[in-house]
Design a protein around this motif. Structure first.
Motif, PDB file in Angstrom:
ATOM      1  N   GLN A   1       0.821  -1.204   0.000  1.00 48.41           N
ATOM      2  CA  GLN A   1       0.000   0.000   0.000  1.00 48.41           C
ATOM      3  C   GLN A   1       0.861   1.263   0.000  1.00 48.41           C
ATOM      4  N   LYS A   2       1.964   1.216   0.732  1.00 46.08           N
ATOM      5  CA  LYS A   2       2.892   2.362   0.763  1.00 46.08           C
ATOM      6  C   LYS A   2       3.505   2.599  -0.611  1.00 46.08           C
ATOM      7  N   GLU A   3       3.966   1.517  -1.272  1.00 47.07           N
ATOM      8  CA  GLU A   3       4.552   1.640  -2.611  1.00 47.07           C
ATOM      9  C   GLU A   3       3.523   2.152  -3.606  1.00 47.07           C
TER      10      GLU A   3
ATOM     11  N   GLN B   1      -2.045   1.663 -15.524  1.00 48.58           N
ATOM     12  CA  GLN B   1      -3.181   0.819 -15.147  1.00 48.58           C
ATOM     13  C   GLN B   1      -2.760  -0.636 -14.962  1.00 48.58           C
ATOM     14  N   GLN B   2      -1.902  -1.124 -15.842  1.00 53.00           N
ATOM     15  CA  GLN B   2      -1.430  -2.508 -15.745  1.00 53.00           C
ATOM     16  C   GLN B   2      -0.605  -2.728 -14.485  1.00 53.00           C
ATOM     17  N   LEU B   3       0.276  -1.783 -14.182  1.00 50.30           N
ATOM     18  CA  LEU B   3       1.113  -1.899 -12.995  1.00 50.30           C
ATOM     19  C   LEU B   3       0.265  -1.882 -11.719  1.00 50.30           C
ATOM     20  N   LEU B   4      -0.700  -0.987 -11.691  1.00 51.10           N
ATOM     21  CA  LEU B   4      -1.565  -0.884 -10.520  1.00 51.10           C
ATOM     22  C   LEU B   4      -2.450  -2.123 -10.381  1.00 51.10           C
ATOM     23  N   ALA B   5      -2.849  -2.697 -11.502  1.00 50.45           N
ATOM     24  CA  ALA B   5      -3.678  -3.904 -11.466  1.00 50.45           C
ATOM     25  C   ALA B   5      -2.907  -5.057 -10.829  1.00 50.45           C
ATOM     26  N   VAL B   6      -1.614  -5.174 -11.143  1.00 52.77           N
ATOM     27  CA  VAL B   6      -0.782  -6.226 -10.556  1.00 52.77           C
ATOM     28  C   VAL B   6      -0.651  -6.007  -9.050  1.00 52.77           C
ATOM     29  N   CYS B   7      -0.366  -4.786  -8.652  1.00 51.12           N
ATOM     30  CA  CYS B   7      -0.226  -4.468  -7.240  1.00 51.12           C
ATOM     31  C   CYS B   7      -1.535  -4.742  -6.496  1.00 51.12           C
ATOM     32  N   ASP B   8      -2.645  -4.338  -7.084  1.00 47.24           N
ATOM     33  CA  ASP B   8      -3.951  -4.539  -6.446  1.00 47.24           C
ATOM     34  C   ASP B   8      -4.292  -6.017  -6.296  1.00 47.24           C
ATOM     35  N   GLN B   9      -3.829  -6.819  -7.233  1.00 46.15           N
ATOM     36  CA  GLN B   9      -4.078  -8.259  -7.157  1.00 46.15           C
ATOM     37  C   GLN B   9      -3.440  -8.844  -5.895  1.00 46.15           C
ATOM     38  N   TYR B  10      -2.204  -8.440  -5.614  1.00 49.73           N
ATOM     39  CA  TYR B  10      -1.511  -8.931  -4.422  1.00 49.73           C
ATOM     40  C   TYR B  10      -2.076  -8.298  -3.152  1.00 49.73           C
ATOM     41  N   LEU B  11      -2.476  -7.037  -3.240  1.00 44.35           N
ATOM     42  CA  LEU B  11      -3.105  -6.386  -2.092  1.00 44.35           C
ATOM     43  C   LEU B  11      -4.400  -7.094  -1.713  1.00 44.35           C
ATOM     44  N   GLN B  12      -5.202  -7.397  -2.716  1.00 40.67           N
ATOM     45  CA  GLN B  12      -6.491  -8.030  -2.467  1.00 40.67           C
ATOM     46  C   GLN B  12      -6.323  -9.431  -1.883  1.00 40.67           C
ATOM     47  N   HIS B  13      -5.340 -10.160  -2.381  1.00 38.63           N
ATOM     48  CA  HIS B  13      -5.100 -11.515  -1.866  1.00 38.63           C
ATOM     49  C   HIS B  13      -4.662 -11.464  -0.402  1.00 38.63           C
ATOM     50  N   SER B  14      -3.757 -10.538  -0.081  1.00 39.29           N
ATOM     51  CA  SER B  14      -3.308 -10.398   1.301  1.00 39.29           C
ATOM     52  C   SER B  14      -4.442  -9.933   2.204  1.00 39.29           C
ATOM     53  N   LYS B  15      -5.276  -9.057   1.685  1.00 38.05           N
ATOM     54  CA  LYS B  15      -6.410  -8.567   2.461  1.00 38.05           C
ATOM     55  C   LYS B  15      -7.361  -9.711   2.814  1.00 38.05           C
TER      56      LYS B  15
ATOM     57  N   HIS C   1      -7.304   0.242   1.857  1.00 37.02           N
ATOM     58  CA  HIS C   1      -7.141  -0.312   0.510  1.00 37.02           C
ATOM     59  C   HIS C   1      -8.348   0.000  -0.356  1.00 37.02           C
ATOM     60  N   GLN C   2      -8.084   0.652  -1.472  1.00 33.16           N
ATOM     61  CA  GLN C   2      -9.115   0.957  -2.461  1.00 33.16           C
ATOM     62  C   GLN C   2      -8.563   0.572  -3.820  1.00 33.16           C
ATOM     63  N   PRO C   3      -9.082  -0.493  -4.453  1.00 29.88           N
ATOM     64  CA  PRO C   3      -8.561  -0.901  -5.768  1.00 29.88           C
ATOM     65  C   PRO C   3      -8.564   0.256  -6.753  1.00 29.88           C
ATOM     66  N   PHE C   4      -7.467   0.396  -7.489  1.00 28.06           N
ATOM     67  CA  PHE C   4      -7.328   1.534  -8.408  1.00 28.06           C
ATOM     68  C   PHE C   4      -8.390   1.504  -9.502  1.00 28.06           C
ATOM     69  N   ALA C   5      -8.733   0.323  -9.982  1.00 29.98           N
ATOM     70  CA  ALA C   5      -9.735   0.204 -11.043  1.00 29.98           C
ATOM     71  C   ALA C   5     -11.067   0.781 -10.601  1.00 29.98           C
ATOM     72  N   LYS C   6     -11.424   0.511  -9.325  1.00 30.14           N
ATOM     73  CA  LYS C   6     -12.668   1.044  -8.787  1.00 30.14           C
ATOM     74  C   LYS C   6     -12.586   2.544  -8.618  1.00 30.14           C
ATOM     75  N   THR C   7     -11.439   3.016  -8.084  1.00 31.32           N
ATOM     76  CA  THR C   7     -11.242   4.450  -7.905  1.00 31.32           C
ATOM     77  C   THR C   7     -11.286   5.177  -9.248  1.00 31.32           C
TER      78      THR C   7
END
Length: 269
Positions: free
Chosen positions: A178-180, A216-230, A258-264
């Motif tokens: 989330q910090k990154e 968008q692609q980079l943020l989607a990858v990050c969000d995927q790992y964020l969501q799994h950890s969440k 945590h707010q997924p970038f795609a949703k934001t």
């Protein structure tokens, strides 16, 4: 909750007395105490049957070496010949010295080995991440997780409290991701996103591709790992009966951030 809260406050005050050196603070940034790592550490150690002095020394030593590592890592952001850079190096060494002094007082060789193994593991994975040596995204994320949690993981293993391992590893990984992500969205430097760019996009694509699409692609990858950890953390919070209410409340607050970038992006559009 009150007991853990008070132990957290007391330990933070004792830690601040050791790291907030008046002279150093005239020239370097105030060293950051990761309050979440401190809270996890105190919560885990509180479940063990330890004399109060050992409890205090182990907590202080663990946090001091973490602060030393964080301080040395901050050096990369400073200019080459600045006095601040030189003093920051000395500050990191100073915190390391305090760490070794406390551990020497415990005379516990096994815990010294455990924490040293954690430091070694962190440094090895920092080299992989900062030198962009990861061959896959999964390897990159694994290294990032080790960087954030190795010291506490080794401590949990030493005290046979491995039931803490999955929760603390996922929580600290989630927080780092989330910090990154926040740094990247704010246009700041992010070692994670720099590495992701190299792994996802060939050099030619980085030069000619759409910057918006790449973002968008980079943020989607990050969000995927964020969501799994969440999701993992939400499950563990329900199943882990050893968690105190103060820590649970902090975890819940972090997860809400945590707010997924795609949703934001869709909401803003």
């Amino acid at each position: 909750m009150q007991n853990i809260r008070q132990k957290f406050i007391d330990m933070k005050e004792k830690l601040e007395k050791r790291v907030f050196d008046t002279y150093l603070l005239e020239y370097i940034e105030r060293p950051m105490i990761d309050e979440d790592k401190l809270l996890i550490l105190i919560s885990m150690m509180d479940t063990l049957d330890l004399p109060s002095k050992e409890f205090e020394n182990y907590c202080l030593a663990t946090m001091l070496i973490q602060i030393a590592l964080d301080t040395h890592e901050h050096i990369n952001k400073l200019t080459e010949d600045s006095k601040a850079r030189q003093l920051t190096v000395l500050a990191g060494d100073y915190y390391s010295g305090l760490y070794y002094k406390l551990l020497a007082e415990t005379e516990n060789v096994l815990i010294i080995r455990a924490l040293s193994a954690g430091v070694k593991e962190i440094n090895e994975h920092k080299i992989i991440v900062y030198h962009h040596d990861s061959e896959t995204i999964e390897n990159l994320m694994t290294s990032l997780k080790y960087i954030e949690s190795s010291i506490l993981m080794k401590l949990s293993e030493h005290f046979h409290a491995e039931h803490w391992s999955e929760l603390l590893a996922n929580l600290l990984f989630f927080k780092r991701l989330q910090k990154e992500k926040d740094q990247f969205l704010e246009g700041e430097s992010s070692v994670l996103f720099d590495s992701l760019k190299r792994l996802i996009f060939p050099t030619s694509a980085r030069l000619t591709g759409s910057l918006v699409k790449h973002k968008q692609q980079l943020l989607a990858v990050c969000d995927q790992y964020l969501q799994h950890s969440k999701q993992t953390l939400e499950t563990l919070m329900l199943e882990s009966h050893f968690l105190n209410d103060f820590l649970k409340a902090r975890i819940s607050l972090l997860l809400k951030h945590h707010q997924p970038f795609a949703k934001t992006f869709a909401e803003e559009g």
